[in-house]
Motif scaffolding. Structure first.
Motif, short mmCIF file in Angstrom:
data_model
loop_
_atom_site.label_atom_id
_atom_site.label_comp_id
_atom_site.label_asym_id
_atom_site.label_seq_id
_atom_site.Cartn_x
_atom_site.Cartn_y
_atom_site.Cartn_z
N ALA A 99 0.81 -1.40 0.12
CA ALA A 99 0.07 0.03 0.06
C ALA A 99 0.80 1.21 0.08
O ALA A 99 0.72 2.15 -0.80
CB ALA A 99 -0.88 0.02 1.29
N GLY A 100 2.03 1.21 0.81
CA GLY A 100 2.96 2.28 1.06
C GLY A 100 3.64 2.73 -0.32
O GLY A 100 3.81 3.79 -0.77
N LEU A 101 3.75 1.80 -1.16
CA LEU A 101 4.38 2.00 -2.44
C LEU A 101 3.74 2.47 -3.37
O LEU A 101 4.21 3.26 -4.38
CB LEU A 101 5.13 0.51 -2.93
CG LEU A 101 6.22 -0.23 -2.24
CD1 LEU A 101 6.55 -1.72 -2.63
CD2 LEU A 101 7.40 0.61 -2.41
N ILE A 102 2.36 2.13 -3.25
CA ILE A 102 1.38 2.47 -4.63
C ILE A 102 0.96 4.18 -3.95
O ILE A 102 1.05 5.09 -4.92
CB ILE A 102 0.07 1.78 -4.28
CG1 ILE A 102 0.21 0.40 -5.10
CG2 ILE A 102 -1.14 2.72 -5.09
CD1 ILE A 102 -0.88 -0.45 -4.70
N ARG A 103 0.98 4.41 -2.74
CA ARG A 103 0.82 5.90 -2.66
C ARG A 103 2.18 6.56 -2.66
O ARG A 103 2.05 7.95 -3.21
CB ARG A 103 0.67 5.79 -0.94
CG ARG A 103 0.12 7.20 -0.51
CD ARG A 103 -0.19 7.30 0.94
NE ARG A 103 -0.77 8.65 1.23
CZ ARG A 103 -0.44 9.23 2.42
NH1 ARG A 103 0.38 8.77 3.31
NH2 ARG A 103 -0.80 10.40 2.65
N LEU A 104 3.32 6.02 -2.50
CA LEU A 104 4.44 6.79 -2.78
C LEU A 104 4.61 7.33 -4.22
O LEU A 104 5.17 8.23 -4.55
CB LEU A 104 5.87 5.76 -2.74
CG LEU A 104 7.05 6.02 -2.11
CD1 LEU A 104 6.99 7.13 -1.09
CD2 LEU A 104 7.86 4.87 -1.85
N PHE A 105 4.25 6.21 -5.06
CA PHE A 105 3.90 6.93 -6.77
C PHE A 105 3.16 7.80 -6.75
O PHE A 105 3.53 8.70 -7.54
CB PHE A 105 3.50 5.49 -7.45
CG PHE A 105 3.34 5.60 -8.96
CD1 PHE A 105 4.35 6.08 -9.80
CD2 PHE A 105 1.99 5.48 -9.38
CE1 PHE A 105 4.10 6.12 -11.10
CE2 PHE A 105 1.79 5.53 -10.73
CZ PHE A 105 2.75 5.88 -11.52
N PHE A 106 2.11 7.72 -6.20
CA PHE A 106 1.24 9.06 -6.36
C PHE A 106 1.65 10.17 -5.94
O PHE A 106 1.64 11.43 -6.39
CB PHE A 106 -0.37 8.42 -5.51
CG PHE A 106 -1.14 9.72 -5.26
CD1 PHE A 106 -1.76 10.59 -6.18
CD2 PHE A 106 -1.69 9.80 -3.86
CE1 PHE A 106 -2.59 11.77 -5.77
CE2 PHE A 106 -2.65 10.64 -3.62
CZ PHE A 106 -2.93 11.66 -4.27
N HIS A 107 2.33 10.19 -4.74
CA HIS A 107 2.66 11.44 -3.92
C HIS A 107 4.05 11.89 -4.96
O HIS A 107 4.42 13.05 -4.88
CB HIS A 107 3.09 11.26 -2.58
CG HIS A 107 1.91 11.28 -1.60
ND1 HIS A 107 2.08 11.57 -0.32
CD2 HIS A 107 0.55 10.92 -1.94
CE1 HIS A 107 1.02 11.67 0.33
NE2 HIS A 107 -0.05 11.04 -0.67
N ASP A 108 4.80 10.98 -5.19
CA ASP A 108 6.07 11.21 -6.08
C ASP A 108 5.34 11.91 -7.28
O ASP A 108 5.84 13.16 -7.84
CB ASP A 108 6.92 10.12 -6.55
CG ASP A 108 7.92 10.46 -7.45
OD1 ASP A 108 8.50 11.62 -7.42
OD2 ASP A 108 8.48 9.72 -8.37
#
Ligand code: HEM
Ligand SMILES: *[C@@H]1O[C@H](CO)[C@@H](O)[C@H](O)[C@H]1NC(C)=O
Ligand SMILES: *[C@@H]1O[C@H](CO)[C@@H](O)[C@H](O)[C@H]1NC(C)=O
Length: 359
Positions: A99-108
């Motif tokens: 979940a963190g990795l998917i959100r990291l992509f969005f926030h990047d």
């Protein structure tokens, strides 16, 4: 009357803390529990700089199998496999990291484009906090160690060829794949280059949990994404966790049994984390849309999808198998084109270590 109300709003903004409004033009409204939107804190609309012209329609400069071309100086055929292995292992140990990795992509992608600026702890510009210190990210983003492990293995295989920005994008694709039980396969081209700057104050471009539909639409439109893509991508809140501070003011608006359960979990502590999807917490599926209909979602920004403009989509996503999954694949691919930097762009590089710029 109007001035009195404005005074109350400004006071509330002050009480919310300094991070909420540093300087006149920074606007973290969507991240604050305000009685209403406060234009005084945020006079301008979303700022757009030269890296943020929205999605480049063709994803110019990106291509599938970018690292597989033997004749290219970016040749690194093991790159995508290394990322997939690192993500598979991490998700098996703890789905929350996926979940963190998917959100990291969005926030990047939403801040300075998909250029791995979200990973930096040091930048090209001196004395400035990086995105990691911004209110939406601090003590909240996770998955960095997976990116770092993949990067280290890739550097050992083919130094200075594979960007951190692509590793973030591939990781989000792979986390989506594993968390959906292999039902979601995002087509993800490579070829992004890494940026050299990162500013905490620019994270105000991320929509916040207290945002309404108008604000959500504006923040996605500013990045070249459509209203429908906003509704589609919000479905990512079918996995992962959230801090009680972002929804404890909404208990009265939630389905009563759901609210009671959350109240007990939070137990008066705003820093406690709870699952976003109470039904299938670790599966990337269409359950989110059922939860929206049933008033079993956490944030204002989730609950507002129960509105006239979004209802048709929400019902269709909730009911028709495969509909949301296919839309999610396309929307994630489009998010991966926002403000990309490619070979030859000024101020870019292939970082050696993802958390810091080269020299
Ligand atoms: C539509 C506007 C959005 C808002 C207002 C929003 C807001 C938030 C907030 C406040 C959290 C909880 C963070 C915390 O308490 O630490 C969260 C978590 C999360 N968000 Fe969003 N988000 C939005 C869109 C998205 C999109 C587009 C994606 C990805 C496609 C996404 C993926 C996630 C995931 C996976 C988590 C859980 C992260 C974890 O468990 O580490 N969100 N979001
Ligand atoms: C954001 O912070 C940087 C570095 O501190 C500063 O140069 C820039 O002007 C700030 N941007 C805004 C819009 O305040
Ligand atoms: C949402 O917030 C905007 C300000 O960003 C405000 O003008 C608007 O009235 C609000 N919209 C709704 C539907 O509440």
């Amino acid at each position: 009357m109007a001035t009195k109300l404005a005074a109350i709003i400004v006071l509330a903004a002050f009480l919310a803390g300094p991070a909420a409004c540093e300087g006149a033009s920074i606007c973290f409204n969507g991240w604050m529990r305000l009685p209403t939107f406060n234009p005084r804190l945020c006079a301008r609309g979303p700022r757009v700089n030269r890296w943020q012209r929205g999605a480049s329609p063709a994803g110019l400069g990106l291509s599938y199998g970018y690292y597989d071309n033997r004749r290219s100086t970016s040749y690194c055929p093991r790159a995508e496999g290394i990322v997939r292995g690192a993500v598979r292992e991490a998700v098996a140990a703890n789905p929350g990291i996926g979940a963190g990795l998917i959100r990291l992509f969005f926030h990047d992608c939403f801040v300075r484009g998909c250029d791995a600026s979200v990973l930096l702890t040091t930048t090209n510009s001196k004395n400035s906090d990086t995105e990691r210190e911004g209110p939406p990210n601090k003590n909240s983003l996770r998955g960095f160690e997976v990116i770092d492990a993949a990067k280290a293995a890739i550097e050992a295989a083919c130094p200075s060829r594979v960007s951190c920005a692509d590793i973030v994008a591939f990781s989000a694709r792979d986390a989506s794949y594993f968390l959906s039980n292999r039902r979601i396969n995002v087509p993800m081209p490579g070829g992004r280059y890494d940026g050299r700057e990162s500013f905490a104050n620019e994270t105000d471009q991320l929509p916040g949990p207290f945002s309404n539909v108008t604000e959500l639409q504006a923040s996605f439109a500013a990045k070249g994404l459509t209203f429908n893509e906003m509704v589609t991508l919000s479905g990512a809140h079918t996995i992962g966790r959230a801090s009680c501070r972002f929804f404890s003011s909404r208990f009265p608006e939630m389905e009563p049994a759901f609210a009671a359960k959350l109240r007990a979990q939070c137990n008066g502590n705003d820093n406690t984390n709870v699952n976003q999807d109470d039904v299938t917490p670790d599966v990337l599926d269409k359950q989110y849309y059922r939860n929206v209909i049933d008033r079993k979602v956490l944030f204002t920004s989730d609950a507002v999808l129960n509105s006239m403009e979004t209802m048709t989509q929400v019902i269709e996503n909730a009911n028709r198998a495969g509909t949301w999954e296919r839309k999610f694949e396309k929307a994630m691919k489009n998010m991966g084109k926002i403000g990309i930097k490619t070979r030859g762009d000024q101020g870019t590089e292939i970082r050696k270590v993802c958390s810091r710029v080269n020299n």
